[in-house]
Design an enzyme around this catalytic site. Structure first.
Site, mmCIF file in Angstrom:
data_model
loop_
_atom_site.group_PDB
_atom_site.id
_atom_site.type_symbol
_atom_site.label_atom_id
_atom_site.label_comp_id
_atom_site.label_asym_id
_atom_site.label_seq_id
_atom_site.Cartn_x
_atom_site.Cartn_y
_atom_site.Cartn_z
ATOM 1 N N GLU A 54 124.267 -63.998 64.809
ATOM 2 C CA GLU A 54 123.286 -64.603 63.903
ATOM 3 C C GLU A 54 123.866 -64.843 62.507
ATOM 4 O OE1 GLU A 54 120.253 -65.800 64.357
ATOM 5 O OE2 GLU A 54 119.864 -65.127 66.400
ATOM 6 N N ASP A 70 116.336 -69.461 58.143
ATOM 7 C CA ASP A 70 116.644 -68.081 58.526
ATOM 8 C C ASP A 70 117.422 -67.426 57.394
ATOM 9 O OD1 ASP A 70 115.493 -68.499 61.040
ATOM 10 O OD2 ASP A 70 117.394 -69.146 61.906
#
Length: 145
Positions: A54, A70
């Site tokens: 991520e 994000d």
């Protein structure tokens, strides 16, 4: 010469965009201390794999997904979990400003990531985990730590 001195002073005052890269084994230790092993059926290896895919361990990671963004080491989404003041219809499930997720202090990130995992009963909200970690041997992510 004065211009270059001013430029150097200005650039020194601007926060870096890279953030702190937390070493893998240091993050393993932090997650163990915060009770991630066994949390909602996950392992520390699951979380380390998630973070690698991520954010690549970067506390200031940022990803613009178009209608939402994000933030931070766990790449927490502004549509559902944090407030960035830009995302239309945001839920703010963790009741936190997204900018708080981009600091080197991981306390808020940890609380929010655990809330997400608790609500989902696992790590399925994270595509990095689903695409790279789910159902795989993840022992290498904690080996040597």
């Amino acid at each position: 010469m004065l211009f270059f001195g001013f430029l150097l002073a200005f650039l020194s005052a601007v926060p870096g965009t890279e953030g702190e890269i937390i070493p893998r084994c240091e993050l393993v230790k932090i997650l163990r201390e915060h009770g991630f092993e066994g949390f909602e059926g996950t392992t520390i290896a699951d979380w380390i794999c998630l973070v690698q895919h991520e954010s690549d361990y970067n506390t200031e990671a940022y990803n613009n997904n178009g209608p939402s963004r994000d933030y931070g080491i766990f790449q927490i989404n502004s549509k559902y979990w944090c407030n960035d003041g830009k995302t239309s219809g945001a839920v703010d499930g963790c009741h936190i400003s997204c900018s708080e997720l981009m600091t080197n202090d991981l306390e808020d990130d940890i609380k929010c990531a655990k809330k997400i995992a608790r609500d989902a009963h696992g790590l399925t909200p994270w595509y990095g985990w689903k695409n790279h970690c789910e159902g795989r041997d993840l022992s290498s992510y904690v080996k040597g730590c």
